[in-house]
Design an enzyme around this catalytic site. Structure first.
Site, short mmCIF file in Angstrom:
data_model
loop_
_atom_site.label_atom_id
_atom_site.label_comp_id
_atom_site.label_asym_id
_atom_site.label_seq_id
_atom_site.Cartn_x
_atom_site.Cartn_y
_atom_site.Cartn_z
N GLU A 75 -67.52 -45.16 -2.28
CA GLU A 75 -68.57 -44.99 -1.28
C GLU A 75 -69.93 -45.13 -1.97
OE1 GLU A 75 -68.68 -41.17 0.62
OE2 GLU A 75 -70.18 -41.82 2.06
N GLU A 78 -73.91 -42.01 -5.98
CA GLU A 78 -75.16 -41.56 -5.37
C GLU A 78 -76.22 -41.53 -6.47
OE1 GLU A 78 -76.57 -40.68 -2.24
OE2 GLU A 78 -78.23 -40.56 -3.65
N ASP A 96 -80.24 -46.99 3.27
CA ASP A 96 -81.67 -47.10 3.58
C ASP A 96 -81.96 -48.49 4.15
OD1 ASP A 96 -82.06 -44.53 2.50
OD2 ASP A 96 -82.14 -45.36 0.47
N ASP A 152 -77.24 -46.66 11.97
CA ASP A 152 -77.91 -46.44 13.27
C ASP A 152 -78.99 -47.49 13.47
OD1 ASP A 152 -79.34 -45.23 11.01
OD2 ASP A 152 -80.86 -44.79 12.53
N THR A 174 -70.47 -39.11 8.99
CA THR A 174 -71.26 -38.73 7.81
C THR A 174 -72.26 -37.65 8.25
OG1 THR A 174 -73.18 -40.18 8.05
CG2 THR A 174 -71.18 -41.20 7.18
N TYR A 180 -75.55 -37.89 8.18
CA TYR A 180 -76.57 -38.56 8.99
C TYR A 180 -76.02 -38.89 10.38
CZ TYR A 180 -80.42 -39.40 5.74
OH TYR A 180 -81.50 -39.24 4.91
N GLU A 181 -74.82 -39.38 10.39
CA GLU A 181 -74.21 -39.82 11.65
C GLU A 181 -74.07 -38.66 12.64
OE1 GLU A 181 -70.45 -41.64 10.88
OE2 GLU A 181 -70.23 -42.42 12.91
C1 LIG Z 1 -79.87 -42.43 4.40
S1 LIG Z 1 -78.93 -41.64 3.18
C2 LIG Z 1 -77.29 -41.59 3.88
C3 LIG Z 1 -76.39 -40.63 3.16
C4 LIG Z 1 -74.92 -40.61 3.66
N1 LIG Z 1 -74.26 -41.87 3.42
C5 LIG Z 1 -74.87 -40.26 5.12
O1 LIG Z 1 -74.59 -41.16 5.94
O2 LIG Z 1 -75.06 -39.09 5.44
C6 LIG Z 1 -78.76 -42.94 1.98
C7 LIG Z 1 -78.27 -42.43 0.64
O3 LIG Z 1 -77.99 -43.55 -0.19
C8 LIG Z 1 -78.51 -43.31 -1.50
N2 LIG Z 1 -78.79 -44.63 -2.07
C9 LIG Z 1 -79.69 -45.53 -1.60
N3 LIG Z 1 -79.68 -46.64 -2.34
C10 LIG Z 1 -78.75 -46.46 -3.31
C11 LIG Z 1 -78.29 -47.24 -4.39
N4 LIG Z 1 -78.80 -48.46 -4.63
N5 LIG Z 1 -77.31 -46.75 -5.18
C12 LIG Z 1 -76.81 -45.50 -4.97
N6 LIG Z 1 -77.22 -44.70 -3.95
C13 LIG Z 1 -78.17 -45.17 -3.14
C14 LIG Z 1 -79.75 -42.47 -1.25
O4 LIG Z 1 -80.13 -41.73 -2.38
C15 LIG Z 1 -79.30 -41.58 -0.09
O5 LIG Z 1 -78.68 -40.39 -0.54
#
Ligand SMILES: C[S@@+](CC[C@H](N)C(=O)[O-])C[C@H]1O[C@@H](n2cnc3c(N)ncnc32)[C@H](O)[C@@H]1O
Length: 231
Positions: free
Chosen positions: A44, A69, A118, A154, A190, A192-193
């Site tokens: 993941e 992460e 993101d 989303d 998740t 966020y979801e």
């Molecule tokens: C918007 S959050 C979503 C977290 C989780 N997947 C959820 O749906 O609840 C995006 C996560 O991806 C991590 N992230 C973003 N770009 C990344 C990368 N290139 N490599 C590893 N983690 C990354 C961020 O630090 C953040 O914790």
């Protein structure tokens, strides 16, 4: 969204040593040995606080999960969750997704999950999207033949962008949904979801299956662009 710095991060991380892989590059090509058993290896990307990781691993005890992460302040929450649940089929790596080919041997990964990555909405930052074709070409290097990427978001523009990027890199699309929970909750959510679901925000989902493909000669070979804070 920037995560607030956690107090006592180092000792909290230390208490999760059973699930935290401190030197992930050392395990390239041997991840199953770390778990001391065989099984499909699912990765993941950007697990955040780990609700999806933990619940999916609980539901599939024979599958081995590696959650990547890049922000330790988020990952520590996910690790504490998994430790509290006593799961033995999950490990965590604090690393950037752009380093996947350094972490995994060719064909070592059976599935990649990308959940609510993101969106990087400006064109200037498009290369940072985890579904940009530069990233997809990295995933191809580590995925097994016929392996899948499961993607949820989303963000409507990001989903539209991704639906073009996947086929352009030799991934066949299936299970495309623009409102996954239209008829009630579907599958494991998740963190966020769950929040978006409460707000009534439609969730997009698709599965991208890797098929035979040759990179066109004019493909942009530049490595994915990393944000300044990436390690
Ligand atoms: C918007 S959050 C979503 C977290 C989780 N997947 C959820 O749906 O609840 C995006 C996560 O991806 C991590 N992230 C973003 N770009 C990344 C990368 N290139 N490599 C590893 N983690 C990354 C961020 O630090 C953040 O914790």
């Amino acid at each position: 969204m920037r995560m607030r710095k956690k107090k006592n991060l180092a000792p909290r991380m230390g208490r999760c040593s059973a699930v935290w892989v401190r030197e992930p590059l050392a395990h390239r090509g041997h991840w199953r040995t770390l778990f001391d058993r065989s099984g499909a290896l699912h990765v993941e990307l950007g697990c955040g606080k780990g609700r999806f990781t933990a619940e999916t691993a609980l539901e599939h005890p024979d599958t081995l999960f590696l959650a990547i992460e890049r922000v330790p302040d988020a990952m520590v929450v996910a690790m504490e969750r998994v430790c509290a649940m006593g799961l033995t089929n999950v490990r965590f790596l604090s690393c950037d997704a752009a380093r996947l080919p350094e972490l995994f041997a060719p064909g070592e990964v059976d599935r990649i999950y990308i959940n609510f990555c993101d969106p990087w909405p400006t064109k200037r930052h498009a290369k940072r999207r985890l579904t940009h074709h530069n990233f997809l070409q990295l995933y191809r290097q580590v995925l097994a033949e016929g392996a899948q990427i499961h993607f949820k978001t989303d963000n409507t523009p990001l989903f539209a962008f991704s639906l073009e990027e996947f086929p352009s890199c030799g991934f066949a699309l299936s299970e495309v949904s623009h409102n996954l929970h239209e008829n009630g909750p579907q599958g494991i959510m998740t963190d966020y979801e769950a929040k978006f679901y409460e707000l009534g925000t439609p969730i997009h989902r698709c599965v991208a299956t890797m098929v035979d493909w040759e990179a066109p000669e004019d493909t942009d070979e530049t490595a994915p662009e990393l944000p300044a804070e990436a390690t």
